[in-house]
Design a protein around this motif. Structure first.
Motif, short mmCIF file in Angstrom:
data_model
loop_
_atom_site.label_atom_id
_atom_site.label_comp_id
_atom_site.label_asym_id
_atom_site.label_seq_id
_atom_site.Cartn_x
_atom_site.Cartn_y
_atom_site.Cartn_z
N LEU A 29 0.83 -1.21 0.00
CA LEU A 29 0.00 0.00 0.00
C LEU A 29 0.85 1.25 0.00
N ILE A 30 1.93 1.25 0.80
CA ILE A 30 2.73 2.46 0.92
C ILE A 30 3.80 2.57 -0.16
N THR A 31 3.91 1.58 -1.02
CA THR A 31 4.88 1.62 -2.11
C THR A 31 4.20 2.17 -3.36
N GLY A 32 4.53 3.39 -3.69
CA GLY A 32 3.97 4.02 -4.88
C GLY A 32 5.08 4.30 -5.89
N GLY A 39 -6.95 11.57 -5.16
CA GLY A 39 -8.07 10.65 -5.02
C GLY A 39 -8.03 9.55 -6.07
N SER A 40 -7.72 9.92 -7.31
CA SER A 40 -7.63 8.91 -8.38
C SER A 40 -6.51 7.92 -8.10
N TRP A 41 -5.42 8.42 -7.54
CA TRP A 41 -4.29 7.54 -7.21
C TRP A 41 -4.73 6.50 -6.18
N TRP A 42 -5.51 6.93 -5.18
CA TRP A 42 -5.97 5.99 -4.16
C TRP A 42 -6.95 4.98 -4.74
N VAL A 43 -7.80 5.40 -5.67
CA VAL A 43 -8.71 4.46 -6.32
C VAL A 43 -7.92 3.36 -7.03
N LEU A 44 -6.82 3.74 -7.66
CA LEU A 44 -6.00 2.77 -8.38
C LEU A 44 -5.20 1.86 -7.46
N ARG A 45 -5.19 2.15 -6.15
CA ARG A 45 -4.55 1.23 -5.21
C ARG A 45 -5.25 -0.13 -5.20
N PRO A 69 -6.79 -1.97 -7.83
CA PRO A 69 -6.21 -2.91 -8.81
C PRO A 69 -4.72 -3.16 -8.59
N TRP A 70 -4.00 -2.17 -8.07
CA TRP A 70 -2.58 -2.35 -7.75
C TRP A 70 -2.39 -3.50 -6.78
N LEU A 71 -3.15 -3.51 -5.70
CA LEU A 71 -3.05 -4.58 -4.73
C LEU A 71 -3.51 -5.92 -5.32
N GLY A 72 -4.55 -5.86 -6.15
CA GLY A 72 -5.04 -7.09 -6.77
C GLY A 72 -4.01 -7.72 -7.71
N VAL A 73 -3.38 -6.89 -8.54
CA VAL A 73 -2.36 -7.41 -9.47
C VAL A 73 -1.17 -7.97 -8.70
N LEU A 74 -0.72 -7.24 -7.67
CA LEU A 74 0.41 -7.73 -6.88
C LEU A 74 0.06 -9.05 -6.19
N GLY A 75 -1.18 -9.16 -5.69
CA GLY A 75 -1.58 -10.41 -5.06
C GLY A 75 -1.56 -11.56 -6.03
#
Length: 448
Positions: A36-39, A338-344, A346-352
Motif C-alpha cells: 500500500l505504501i509503495t507508490g 483521489g484517483s491515485w488511491w482508487v487505483l490502489r 487494482p494495484w493490490l489485486g495485481v500484486l496479489g
C-alpha cells in the motif's frame, strides 16, 4: 520450511489454531501494508522512482496504526517457542541443538533468498545498470529484513528467557519493559549512542515473553488484566503521541526523530502491550470461528507459507514495475490524489495475483530446502550434544551481523555489490549448517 515461528502447540500438545491465525494475519497485513505504501512514479527520463508515501502524504502515517501488527507475530512466536523448548527440555535435549534447529529454519530460506538477490545485483552491476536504480531495488528487496536478526536473537536467548519465565513469570516482561523505557529516555533525552539497540530486543522481547505467559496461562484470555493491557496500552500510546515527542507513525519515516521503530520507542512498547491485550480479549471468539473448517482451510496455508510470503513479497512490485511502469502502460494520476488511491485497489489485486504465482513457482525450491534442513539440522536425540557448538554460535553472530547490515542498507548500498555482508552471511549460514549431521551419520548413531 514455510513457518517463521515453527509449531504452535498448546500446553496440551495440540495445535492452537488461534496462534496460527495470529501469525497468518500478521503476515498478510505486513505484505499489504508494504504494498500500500509503495507508490511508483515514472520520471520524464523514463526512470522509475518510489516517493516515500508516509513522508510525502503525512496523513497516511495514521494508516500505520492498522498495519503495524508485528507485536502479534512476536506474541505467537513466543507461544510456539515456549512450547517447543519446554518439550525439548523435558526430553533432555540440549539448548544448542534446539537453537540450531530454530536458526536453520530461518537461515536456510533467508540465505537462499539473499543469495539469489545478490546474484541479480552482481549481474546488474556488471552490465552497467544505473547505480541509483540498483540501490533502490536493493533496498526494496531488503526492507523487511529488520525482523530476522531480532527474531534470531530472541530464539537464541529462548532457553535463558524461558528459565526466567518459569521462575518469575509475568515479572520478566514487566522488568524488560521498564528497562526499555529507561533506554528510550536515554535515547530521546540524552541522545545516548547505541543504547537504543537494546530496545530491538527488549520491546519486541516483551511481546515474545508474553507469549510464554499466555501459553502457560499466566495471562488469562478475557480477563481484567487483558482489559487493562488493551486499554492502558492504547491510552499511554495516545498520550505519548499527543503530548510527548513521539510521532503517530509506527513505521519508519525518513528524517523523523524520534522514531517509533528505529529504535523501537516507549510508544511502540505501549502499542505492543495494547495489541497483545486486545488479541487475548478476542481469542475465545476467534478461536470458535477457526473451528469452522472452511475458514481454517484459508488460514492454515498462509501460516505454512509465512516465511515465503515474508521474504518474497516485494518481488511482485519489481515485476509489475517492469511490466506496467517502464513500458508506460500504468495510468499515473497525481501522487496521493483521489484517483491515485482508487487505483490502489487494482494495484493490490495485481500484486496479489503475481505473488500467488511466485509462491507456486517457489514450491520446488521449498521442497529442496526442506530436504536440506532434515539432513543438516543439529541433533535432536535425547542427551545428545550436537557437534561443533562453537560453529553454531559463531554462525549466529556472523548471520545476525550480515542481516543487520542488509536491513539498514539494502542489498546494493550506493549501487555497489556488498562484498563483506555477503561473505558474512555465507559464512554464517555455513557454520550453522556445519553443526548438523548428515542422514548417514544420524543413522550410524542410531544403530549404535
Amino acid at each position: 520450511m514455510g513457518s517463521l515461528s515453527g509449531d504452535s502447540g498448546g500446553s496440551g500438545g495440540g495445535r492452537d489454531r488461534y496462534v496460527d491465525f495470529l501469525r497468518a494475519w500478521a503476515i498478510v497485513l505486513v505484505v499489504f501494508g508494504h504494498w500500500l505504501i509503495t507508490g511508483l512514479v515514472r520520471e520524464p527520463n523514463g526512470a522509475i522512482s518510489a516517493p516515500e508515501l508516509l513522508a510525502t502524504v503525512p496523513w497516511t502515517q495514521w494508516l500505520t496504526l492498522g498495519f503495524q501488527i508485528m507485536p502479534l507475530f512476536f506474541l505467537a512466536g513466543g507461544h510456539a517457542a515456549g512450547g517447543s523448548w519446554a518439550r525439548a527440555r523435558n526430553e533432555g535435549r540440549t539448548a544448542t541443538g534446539w537453537v540450531g534447529q530454530r536458526a536453520l529454519r530461518l537461515l536456510l530460506p533467508a540465505g537462499v533468498y539473499s543469495g539469489l538477490v545478490l546474484v541479480a545485483v552482481a549481474v546488474c552491476s556488471a552490465v552497467g545498470v544505473d547505480p541509483g536504480i540498483l540501490a533502490l531495488v536493493g533496498w526494496a528487496m531488503a526492507m523487511q529484513f529488520w525482523f530476522l536478526p531480532v527474531y534470531l536473537l530472541l530464539s537464541a536467548a529462548t532457553p535463558v528467557l524461558h528459565a526466567a519465565h518459569r521462575r518469575w513469570g509475568l515479572r520478566v516482561p514487566v522488568v524488560m519493559g521498564v528497562v526499555a523505557v529507561g533506554a528510550d529516555v536515554l535515547v530521546v533525552a540524552g541522545h545516548a549512542p547505541f543504547v537504543g539497540l537494546l530496545n530491538y530486543v527488549l520491546v519486541w522481547g516483551v511481546a515474545y515473553q508474553l507469549g510464554f505467559c499466555w501459553r502457560d496461562m499466566l495471562l488469562a484470555e478475557r480477563s481484567a488484566l487483558s482489559v487493562c493491557m488493551a486499554a492502558g496500552g492504547a491510552v499511554v500510546f495516545a498520550v505519548l503521541v499527543a503530548f510527548g515527542p513521539f510521532p503517530v507513525s509506527l513505521i519508519l519515516v525518513t528524517g523523523q526523530s524520534p522514531s517509533n521503530t528505529n529504535p523501537p520507542s516507549v510508544a511502540m512498547l505501549a502499542w505492543a502491550v495494547g495489541q497483545v491485550g486486545l488479541a487475548l480479549l478476542l481469542a475465545p471468539v476467534l478461536r470458535r470461528l477457526l473451528e469452522r473448517e472452511q475458514l481454517w482451510r484459508l488460514v492454515r496455508p498462509l501460516g505454512g507459507a509465512s516465511m515465503t510470503l515474508y521474504l518474497w513479497h516485494m518481488l511482485p512490485v519489481l515485476i509489475v514495475a517492469g511490466a506496467f511502469y517502464l513500458t508506460g502502460l500504468a495510468p499515473e494520476p497525481a501522487y496521493g490524489s483521489g484517483s491515485w488511491w482508487v487505483l490502489r485497489v487494482p494495484w493490490l489485486g495485481v500484486l496479489g495475483g503475481v505473488l500467488v504465482g511466485v509462491v507456486v513457482g517457489l514450491r520446488p525450491l521449498e521442497r529442496g530446502l526442506a530436504v536440506v534442513y532434515e539432513r543438516m539440522r543439529p541433533g535432536d536425540l535425547p542427551l545428545e550434544l550436537p557437534r561443533r557448538p562453537w560453529a553454531l554460535w559463531g554462525g549466529m553472530a556472523a548471520s545476525v551481523s550480515a542481516l543487520v547490515w542488509f536491513a539498514g542498507h539494502g542489498f546494493a548500498y550506493g549501487g555497489r555489490f556488498p562484498v563483506l555482508p555477503a561473505v558474512g552471511l555465507v559464512v554464517g549460514v555455513g557454520l550453522v549448517m556445519v553443526t548438523g549431521r548428515s542422514e548417514a551419520d544420524r543413522g550410524v548413531r542410531l544403530s549404535v
